[in-house]
Scaffold this active site. Structure first.
Site, PDB file in Angstrom:
ATOM      1  N   ARG A 145      -3.852 -10.138  -0.863  1.00 34.01           N
ATOM      2  CA  ARG A 145      -3.384  -8.865  -1.745  1.00 34.01           C
ATOM      3  C   ARG A 145      -4.006  -7.633  -1.346  1.00 34.01           C
ATOM      4  NH1 ARG A 145      -0.451 -10.866  -5.606  1.00 34.01           N
ATOM      5  NH2 ARG A 145      -0.576 -13.166  -6.016  1.00 34.01           N
ATOM      6  N   ASP A 146      -3.228  -6.335  -1.503  1.00 34.61           N
ATOM      7  CA  ASP A 146      -3.890  -5.422  -1.096  1.00 34.61           C
ATOM      8  C   ASP A 146      -4.919  -4.884  -2.191  1.00 34.61           C
ATOM      9  OD1 ASP A 146      -2.577  -2.753   0.541  1.00 34.61           O
ATOM     10  OD2 ASP A 146      -3.924  -2.065  -1.197  1.00 34.61           O
ATOM     11  N   ILE A 147      -5.949  -4.361  -1.576  1.00 37.27           N
ATOM     12  CA  ILE A 147      -7.242  -3.744  -2.379  1.00 37.27           C
ATOM     13  C   ILE A 147      -6.865  -2.836  -3.492  1.00 37.27           C
ATOM     14  CG2 ILE A 147      -8.330  -2.445  -0.717  1.00 37.27           C
ATOM     15  CD1 ILE A 147     -11.024  -4.065  -1.247  1.00 37.27           C
TER      16      ILE A 147
ATOM     17  N   HIS B 121       0.555  -4.781  10.173  1.00 36.64           N
ATOM     18  CA  HIS B 121       0.841  -5.335   8.768  1.00 36.64           C
ATOM     19  C   HIS B 121       2.113  -5.120   7.941  1.00 36.64           C
ATOM     20  CE1 HIS B 121      -1.471  -1.843   8.109  1.00 36.64           C
ATOM     21  NE2 HIS B 121      -0.858  -1.562   7.121  1.00 36.64           N
TER      22      HIS B 121
ATOM     23  N   VAL C  30      -4.840   1.360   8.794  1.00 39.14           N
ATOM     24  CA  VAL C  30      -5.445   0.067   9.257  1.00 39.14           C
ATOM     25  C   VAL C  30      -4.741  -0.445  10.623  1.00 39.14           C
ATOM     26  CG1 VAL C  30      -6.223  -2.471   8.886  1.00 39.14           C
ATOM     27  CG2 VAL C  30      -6.278  -0.688   7.036  1.00 39.14           C
TER      28      VAL C  30
HETATM   29  P1  AMP Z   1      -1.392   1.103   5.885  1.00 38.81           P
HETATM   30  O1  AMP Z   1      -1.769   2.634   5.148  1.00 38.81           O
HETATM   31  O2  AMP Z   1       0.028   0.932   5.898  1.00 38.81           O
HETATM   32  O3  AMP Z   1      -2.313   1.108   7.195  1.00 38.81           O
HETATM   33  O4  AMP Z   1      -2.023   0.214   4.846  1.00 38.81           O
HETATM   34  C1  AMP Z   1      -3.288  -0.389   4.776  1.00 38.81           C
HETATM   35  C2  AMP Z   1      -3.738  -1.018   3.458  1.00 38.81           C
HETATM   36  O5  AMP Z   1      -4.729  -1.733   3.713  1.00 38.81           O
HETATM   37  C3  AMP Z   1      -3.629  -0.053   2.398  1.00 38.81           C
HETATM   38  O6  AMP Z   1      -2.785  -0.303   1.290  1.00 38.81           O
HETATM   39  C4  AMP Z   1      -5.310  -0.523   1.756  1.00 38.81           C
HETATM   40  O7  AMP Z   1      -5.201  -0.448   0.401  1.00 38.81           O
HETATM   41  C5  AMP Z   1      -5.229  -1.867   2.190  1.00 38.81           C
HETATM   42  N1  AMP Z   1      -6.655  -2.324   2.760  1.00 38.81           N
HETATM   43  C6  AMP Z   1      -7.513  -1.690   3.192  1.00 38.81           C
HETATM   44  N2  AMP Z   1      -8.723  -2.399   3.209  1.00 38.81           N
HETATM   45  C7  AMP Z   1      -8.310  -3.882   2.670  1.00 38.81           C
HETATM   46  C8  AMP Z   1      -9.152  -4.969   2.248  1.00 38.81           C
HETATM   47  N3  AMP Z   1     -10.392  -5.121   2.631  1.00 38.81           N
HETATM   48  N4  AMP Z   1      -8.668  -5.811   1.465  1.00 38.81           N
HETATM   49  C9  AMP Z   1      -7.088  -5.495   1.176  1.00 38.81           C
HETATM   50  N5  AMP Z   1      -6.182  -4.423   1.539  1.00 38.81           N
HETATM   51  C10 AMP Z   1      -6.944  -3.578   2.250  1.00 38.81           C
END
Ligand code: AMP
Length: 114
Positions: A29-31, A100, A96
């Site tokens: 799950r997204d944080i 994903h 990130v």
């Molecule tokens: P993006 O902006 O497409 O690179 O998406 C990166 C996603 O990773 C964002 O929606 C963040 O909320 C999510 N994210 C970052 N760190 C974590 C984590 N430790 N656990 C879960 N989701 C994360």
């Protein structure tokens, strides 16, 4: 990649709310969820982004979509609909740099991009 947060999640070095795992991919799950269902589906092997994928990765990337379909069904989204997003590059909002697939659903979404 030692400094990749998603590699650390996959390795179990930092916690996540994991919803799926197999030899090729992990989903958690997204944080910072942007919808009632917001799951990230990631390959277990590190790829920075779609830009780094090669022809040999096509089955792996397809597998991510199959997982998304199954998780969407589990979340009851098959009929109501869901959105799959792959941000590629900082200019597209990628923050990130481990490839994903975002699975978003559970609320009404506009047709709008951006
Ligand atoms: P993006 O902006 O497409 O690179 O998406 C990166 C996603 O990773 C964002 O929606 C963040 O909320 C999510 N994210 C970052 N760190 C974590 C984590 N430790 N656990 C879960 N989701 C994360």
């Amino acid at each position: 990649m030692t400094d990749c947060i998603f590699c650390k999640i996959i390795a179990g070095e930092i916690p996540s709310s994991q919803v799926y795992r197999d030899e090729q991919a992990t989903a958690f799950r997204d944080i910072n969820p942007a919808a009632p269902t917001h799951i990230l589906i990631v390959p277990n092997k590190h790829l920075d982004s779609v830009n780094q994928m090669e022809a040999a990765d096509e089955p792996l990337i397809g597998h991510l979509f199959s997982i998304a379909k199954s998780l969407a069904a589990e979340a009851g989204l098959t009929e109501s609909g869901y959105r799959l997003i792959v941000n590629t590059g900082a200019g597209a909002g990628q923050t990130v740099f481990h490839l994903h697939l975002h699975l978003l659903g559970g609320k009404s979404m506009n047709h709008l991009l951006g």
